[in-house]
Design a protein around this motif. Structure first.
Motif, PDB file in Angstrom:
ATOM      1  N   ARG A   1       0.814  -1.206   0.000  1.00 43.30           N
ATOM      2  CA  ARG A   1       0.000   0.000   0.000  1.00 43.30           C
ATOM      3  C   ARG A   1       0.860   1.274   0.000  1.00 43.30           C
ATOM      4  O   ARG A   1       0.562   2.230  -0.704  1.00 43.30           O
ATOM      5  CB  ARG A   1      -0.939   0.007   1.200  1.00 43.30           C
ATOM      6  CG  ARG A   1      -1.814   1.254   1.313  1.00 43.30           C
ATOM      7  CD  ARG A   1      -2.657   1.452   0.036  1.00 43.30           C
ATOM      8  NE  ARG A   1      -3.397   2.673   0.035  1.00 43.30           N
ATOM      9  CZ  ARG A   1      -4.641   2.796   0.496  1.00 43.30           C
ATOM     10  NH1 ARG A   1      -5.268   1.733   0.967  1.00 43.30           N
ATOM     11  NH2 ARG A   1      -5.270   3.931   0.457  1.00 43.30           N
ATOM     12  N   THR A   2       1.953   1.249   0.737  1.00 41.95           N
ATOM     13  CA  THR A   2       2.811   2.439   0.794  1.00 41.95           C
ATOM     14  C   THR A   2       3.406   2.735  -0.569  1.00 41.95           C
ATOM     15  O   THR A   2       3.384   3.881  -1.044  1.00 41.95           O
ATOM     16  CB  THR A   2       3.926   2.236   1.828  1.00 41.95           C
ATOM     17  OG1 THR A   2       3.341   1.959   3.109  1.00 41.95           O
ATOM     18  CG2 THR A   2       4.808   3.479   1.924  1.00 41.95           C
TER      19      THR A   2
ATOM     20  N   ASP B   1       0.717   4.163  -2.897  1.00 42.79           N
ATOM     21  CA  ASP B   1       0.412   5.576  -2.662  1.00 42.79           C
ATOM     22  C   ASP B   1       1.481   6.479  -3.271  1.00 42.79           C
ATOM     23  O   ASP B   1       1.187   7.517  -3.875  1.00 42.79           O
ATOM     24  CB  ASP B   1       0.302   5.839  -1.160  1.00 42.79           C
ATOM     25  CG  ASP B   1      -0.962   5.217  -0.568  1.00 42.79           C
ATOM     26  OD1 ASP B   1      -1.888   4.916  -1.355  1.00 42.79           O
ATOM     27  OD2 ASP B   1      -1.014   5.024   0.660  1.00 42.79           O
TER      28      ASP B   1
ATOM     29  N   PRO C   1      -8.360   6.350  -3.193  1.00 42.64           N
ATOM     30  CA  PRO C   1      -8.349   4.898  -3.036  1.00 42.64           C
ATOM     31  C   PRO C   1      -9.772   4.401  -2.837  1.00 42.64           C
ATOM     32  O   PRO C   1     -10.670   5.155  -2.431  1.00 42.64           O
ATOM     33  CB  PRO C   1      -7.500   4.688  -1.783  1.00 42.64           C
ATOM     34  CG  PRO C   1      -7.716   5.934  -0.990  1.00 42.64           C
ATOM     35  CD  PRO C   1      -7.909   7.046  -1.975  1.00 42.64           C
TER      36      PRO C   1
END
Length: 899
Positions: free
Chosen positions: A569-570, A573, A635
């Motif tokens: 997820r990091t 992003d 998201p």
């Protein structure tokens, strides 16, 4: 008025008159007898000239024949008759036509006129009877007049025809000269011939030479050849039979047949003629006209042949298609063999007018894909092109040999002496194959076969190209031609494949959807060529993302997708921010610089969805949400899905509620600030769903506007409001003042809105209704708004401008809108006690309304202090919780109308 004699006697007397047809005194006798039979004072027959002048042929008046006269039809009852229909004026005819001097001279009070028609149906005159007293004709009298008018028209037409005939006889010699000139310049052959076995020509026009190759003098009296010897042997019997049949039936004949031209070619003729008979009934001669219809006949034959092939060839792809096609062709073209062959290499068209040298022809071999010989399908063969008929067809596109060197057909043991071939080209114009038919015997004609091959070669070439380039076509089907990226079809296959692998390996998979904002504006302003260059640039920037295993695609016009396996997820992003920055960098194309803006929505498996098959839907929802955000990045969350689902469900349930009339109107009182008396009410829509309970108007009304339901909802509100006003009126508790009804922007866009409202509220006076239109709705199209509001005012409706002060009204338009009142928006009323700026705005609106001679009505008054301040400012009316909440119709009536 009644006829004095019996019907039989009347018609007997009428028959005596009609029997005088052709006698010079026919019209005089007719008008006299009509006057006596119908007991009228006057009767006349007149012929009408082109300049609208009537000239009488006979006039009976007051018991005697009168001299004939001429008079203008303008302003007379006769003008309404000529060329139209019978016309009866039973009385007071002079008062109807005061300018008719003849009516005055005759002292006529009644008039009956009938038009006269020539045998060809043209209007040529009139028959009229007049009486000095009122008349009323019954069926018998009408029938007498109808018969008399028909006979008078026939006699007048006969006389006019005789006159025309006499005139034509004086010009007969000139007509004959013109006829000869015409016949000799027609694009065909006019003739007169005997009805003998040779059809011996007595007269032939100059067109004969172009038609047959023989001069007229060579055909006349069979000096060189008889015409019957020119007729094709296979058509002679049918032609004689058809013409003799027409002669026996004494009707014209129309026949189509072939002749052999002097140059040896075969041509199709179309002939029309008829027999000329003697007084004893014998055939004197035949006269007619012949024209060449070879082109039309060949086109029809080709069309029928192509239709036959299309209906016979049932397979549309593959080997079966080629086998059926060539088998049908050889049968249809009466050929002994035929094949479709594929070249080993495509041959590009020559770059100049010169053909390829044979030694440099790129293709060296050909392979048949279908081969038929002597009615049987044969095994396919490959062979060298050199020194074969195929080589010539490849080089020249089309080839015909009527009688050439024999060619041994490969794999068929068939020796061909004549052949017809057509090259098969791909979409680039390159030769990829050949379609040919072969004949053992020499050919006499080839036009029909060549035309058929030319038409069918397109379909055969397309199927050959499909076979040859199947892999290339497959690639094209999965690649976007503008950007070179995979297209939507390829991406969806890849998503399914990678989703399955991710699920099996329990590894993450992310999907990112990117949309270029306002890209359509760029296309519209700068053209699609510039738009395509921008898309290609964006695609190139996406390709340069430094990520392993990333798969990107162009899904539609301005939408791209990125599929990212094994990404946390990091990292995702960070990628989204990096991508946004990358795409937003200025793009220079020529002298223009473009700054693109984007929206990005993304979702992850298994973090956001439990099934990788839901990734695309989740990312689409996120992209939809991103387009509404200032950051343009979003998201996916389950809340988005629930909100979207609720809006969809609400749209469906609202539509059903409107159709089933399950909505309800509430009514909020409007009160005069000085007298505290009820001055009207506002109709407010409420919706109680059986499952969801009360749904806020702030939610379902904007939804109705967005999803196209607001017109339907608005119509229901108008109908229901009208019904309730009628119910209160019937209960003797009428609503004082007017009922305010909100009109949405989409309703207000209808130029016929005023008539539409009247149709929905037929039993309610416009004076009982006030229509509320928001300030912003007025300003969408101010000029149309002025037109509509003026029409509403003229119809009697009151007009309130709702939410005033929140829009951008032009004072010049506000003056022209002709509104009755301004409704001060609740946002200003709610804050005016504590905010001096809002208080000043309210004071300004009230002052402006007073200057424009409009009333003011403040919304949302919730306390006594607000009401008192509004009264001090000069506001006329208010509505709000301080005076009364919105109530159902029955409760509103009990609370406000039964006082």
């Amino acid at each position: 008025m009644r006829i004095k004699t019996e019907a039989a006697e009347v018609f007997c007397q009428l028959a005596e008159v009609i029997g005088c047809t052709g006698h010079p005194n026919f019209f005089a006798t007719l008008v006299e007898q009509l006057a006596r039979l119908l007991t009228v004072d006057h009767a006349l027959v007149a012929v009408v000239a082109q300049d609208n002048i009537a000239e009488t042929l006979a006039v009976w008046s007051n018991g005697a024949l009168q001299p004939n006269i001429s008079y203008s039809l303008a302003g007379t009852p006769c003008e309404t008759v000529v060329g139209h229909q019978p016309c009866l004026y039973p009385c007071n005819v002079q008062s109807r036509f005061p300018d008719d001097d003849l009516l005055c001279q005759l002292n006529a009070d009644s008039y009956m006129g009938l038009p006269l028609y020539a045998p060809d149906g043209s209007a040529i005159g009139l028959l009229a009877v007049l009486n000095n007293q009122p008349v009323q004709f019954d069926g018998l009298e009408n029938e007498i007049l109808r018969i008399a008018a028909a006979q008078a028209g026939a006699e007048l037409g006969r006389r006019q025809a005789e006159s025309a005939l006499r005139k034509s006889e004086t010009a007969s010699k000139e007509s004959e000269r013109r006829l000869n000139t015409l016949l000799n310049h027609l694009p065909g052959m006019a003739y007169r011939c005997l009805n003998d076995d040779d059809w011996t020509m007595q007269l032939v026009s100059q067109g004969a030479e172009a038609l047959t190759g023989y001069r007229p003098d060579e055909l006349e009296e069979n000096r060189v050849i008889s015409f019957t010897n020119l007729v094709h042997q296979h058509d002679k019997e049918r032609l004689h039979r058809d013409i003799l049949s027409a002669i026996r039936q004494r009707r014209p004949y129309r026949v189509t047949y072939r002749i052999r031209h002097r140059d040896g070619s075969e041509r199709w003729m179309w002939e029309q003629g008829q027999a000329v008979f003697t007084d004893t009934g014998e055939v004197h001669c035949l006269e007619g006209f012949i024209t060449d219809v070879t082109d039309q006949q060949e086109a029809q034959r080709v069309q029928q042949a192509v239709v036959k092939v299309a209906s016979t060839v049932t397979s549309r792809v593959g080997d079966d298609y080629f086998q059926q096609l060539i088998a049908t062709l050889t049968t249809l073209l009466e050929a002994d063999a035929g094949f479709i062959a594929l070249l080993d290499h495509p041959v590009s068209p020559p770059q100049s007018d010169t053909s390829y040298p044979y030694d440099l022809l790129p293709a060296t071999t050909a392979s048949t894909v279908s081969l038929v010989a002597n009615g049987a399908v044969r095994k396919n063969h490959s062979f060298l092109l050199r020194d074969t008929p195929l080589e010539r067809v490849v080089l020249e596109q089309e080839g015909v040999v009527h009688h050439g060197q024999r060619f041994m057909l490969p794999g068929a043991a068939l020796s061909a002496q004549a052949w017809i071939g057509r090259r098969l080209d791909n979409a680039k114009g390159e030769a990829i194959g050949v379609m040919m038919v072969f004949y053992k015997a020499p050919l006499t004609t080839n036009a029909f076969a060549t035309s058929v091959l030319r038409i069918l070669s397109t379909g055969a070439a397309a199927e050959l190209e499909r076979r040859r380039d199947h892999r290339h076509i497959h690639q094209l089907a999965y690649t976007d031609s503008t950007t070179g990226l995979p297209n939507r079809a390829r991406f969806m296959e890849l998503l399914a494949k990678m989703g399955q692998a991710s699920e099996q390996q329990c590894s993450p998979l992310a999907l990112l959807l990117l949309d270029l904002r306002r890209f359509k504006e760029i296309n519209d302003l700068h053209g699609h060529q510039v738009g395509d260059q921008l898309l290609a640039t964006v695609a190139e920037r996406i390709r340069h993302l430094e990520l392993p295993d990333v798969h990107c695609a162009r899904l539609s016009g301005d939408e791209f997708a990125l599929l990212l396996p094994s990404i946390d997820r990091t990292t995702l992003d960070e990628l989204v921010k990096q991508l946004s920055t990358l795409i937003k960098r200025p793009i220079r194309l020529g002298h223009r610089v473009f700054n693109l803006d984007i929206s990005i929505g993304f979702a992850r498996y298994p973090g956001d969805v439990a099934d990788p098959g839901e990734l695309f839907n989740a990312a689409s929802i996120a992209l939809h949400h991103a387009k509404k955000l200032e950051s343009n990045l979003s998201p996916y969350t389950q809340t988005m899905r629930h909100a979207l689902e609720r809006r969809q469900w609400m749209t469906e349930r609202l539509h059903l509620a409107i159709i089933e009339r399950r909505l309800e109107l509430y009514f909020q009182p409007q009160v005069d600030l000085k007298t505290q008396a009820l001055t009207g009410a506002e109709a407010l829509c409420r919706w109680h769903d059986p499952e969801w309970g009360w749904v806020s108007p702030g939610e379902f009304i904007p939804l109705a506007e967005e999803r196209g339901l607001i017109r339907l909802l608005g119509d229901w509100v108008l109908e229901e409001a009208a019904r309730q006003l009628s119910a209160w009126q019937a209960a003797k508790t009428p609503l004082p003042g007017r009922l305010s009804i909100n009109i949405a922007a989409q309703q207000f866009a209808d130029p016929q809105l005023t008539a539409h409202i009247a149709k929905l509220t037929p039993d309610i006076s416009p004076s009982a209704i006030a229509l509320e239109l928001t300030e912003s709705d007025f300003m969408r199209d101010p000029d149309q708004a002025v037109m509509i509001t003026q029409a509403m005012r003229q119809a009697g409706y009151a007009l309130f401008i709702d939410d005033f002060g929140t829009g951008y009204s032009s004072l010049s338009y506000l003056r022209r809108f002709a509104a009755d009142a301004l409704k001060i928006d609740i946002s200003f009323v709610r804050a005016m006690l504590d905010n001096r700026h809002d208080r000043a705005i309210v004071q300004t609106i009230i002052a402006m309304a007073k200057t424009l001679e409009m009333k003011t009505l403040a919304e949302g008054v919730e306390c006594e202090a607000q009401a008192a301040l509004l009264a001090d400012m000069g506001c006329h009316q208010v509505q709000g919780y301080w005076f009364g909440r919105p109530l159902p119709a029955d409760e509103f009536a009990k609370t406000w109308l039964n006082r």
